[in-house]
Design an enzyme around this catalytic site. Sequence first.
Site, PDB file in Angstrom:
ATOM      1  N   ASP A  64      25.501  -6.101 -59.086  1.00  0.00           N
ATOM      2  CA  ASP A  64      24.244  -5.389 -58.856  1.00  0.00           C
ATOM      3  C   ASP A  64      23.904  -5.466 -57.371  1.00  0.00           C
ATOM      4  OD1 ASP A  64      21.585  -4.603 -58.610  1.00  0.00           O
ATOM      5  OD2 ASP A  64      20.900  -5.663 -60.386  1.00  0.00           O
ATOM      6  N   MET A  65      24.017  -4.322 -56.683  1.00  0.00           N
ATOM      7  CA  MET A  65      23.792  -4.265 -55.243  1.00  0.00           C
ATOM      8  C   MET A  65      22.577  -3.398 -54.934  1.00  0.00           C
ATOM      9  SD  MET A  65      26.132  -6.244 -54.082  1.00  0.00           S
ATOM     10  CE  MET A  65      25.776  -5.983 -52.350  1.00  0.00           C
ATOM     11  N   GLU A  66      21.530  -4.062 -54.462  1.00  0.00           N
ATOM     12  CA  GLU A  66      20.310  -3.367 -54.050  1.00  0.00           C
ATOM     13  C   GLU A  66      19.574  -4.263 -53.066  1.00  0.00           C
ATOM     14  OE1 GLU A  66      17.354  -3.261 -57.392  1.00  0.00           O
ATOM     15  OE2 GLU A  66      19.047  -4.035 -58.559  1.00  0.00           O
ATOM     16  N   TRP A  67      18.750  -3.674 -52.230  1.00  0.00           N
ATOM     17  CA  TRP A  67      17.937  -4.493 -51.344  1.00  0.00           C
ATOM     18  C   TRP A  67      16.918  -5.257 -52.171  1.00  0.00           C
ATOM     19  CZ3 TRP A  67      20.636  -4.969 -47.373  1.00  0.00           C
ATOM     20  CH2 TRP A  67      21.180  -3.906 -46.659  1.00  0.00           C
TER      21      TRP A  67
END
Length: 262
Positions: free
Chosen positions: A144-147
């Site tokens: 899961d890649m998000e800021w």
Amino acid sequence: MTLKRALIGLCLLALAACGGGGDRPPAEPGVLFAPNFRDADPVDFVNPKPTRFAVHGIDAARFQNTVNWNIARANGVNFAFIKATEGGDLLDPKFKDHWRGAGRAGVWRGAYHFYYFCTAADVQARWFIRNVPRVPGSLPPVLDMEWNPFSPTCATVRPPAAEVRRQMRVWLRLVEAHYGQRPIIYTTPKFYEDNGLHRFRGYEFWLRTTAKTPREAYPGQSWRFWQYSATGIIPGITGEVDLNAFNGSRADWNDWVIRRAR
């Protein structure tokens, strides 16, 4: 489908239903249920609409405190991605319960890791591996890649795009080596654009876009799963939950899990 593929599929379905560790199988392992739920805040997507897709599911974390997985499955939750870990030391407090419950109900299940940029990628990969069992019939692991604007320690840590992709590759390679499955990448429109994630070839994407279609939000990007709502209402689940669609038909789904579930 050949006899061999059919037998493999039946074996995987049985394994997914049992879930390991003495979990009981459901009465009808492998049956796909049509969605029987609603959206508390629906969006009028242009094309495609989520209803076009045959196979739907959810993602679940500590916010879904109470889930009757048997009821949820019977109402169209055919798969679930369950939050396992964050960074290098956080385990979602509901992971074990959700993991066991989904397995006992015969829901296809996979685990995901929420990435932090203030912890080394290899440390995070080992933490995920330590906490997520290698159970036959599981869906691929998810990165899961998000800021992350909410973390008190990592909110302002935003490496350059090339460094983001380097760290991702470290995590992806270590986790793939352990589970024997190439992970899926989950992301948001802003993170995808900021970090050039279109450069990841050979990976399947799970895309969040709750106001636009994937075609509009991620032009040219292929995808396997679409998170189209954060306000789903499903029998058996207390409160709202994210809704997701698989990109394909029922036959496509069956072929996909035969290839990708391990």
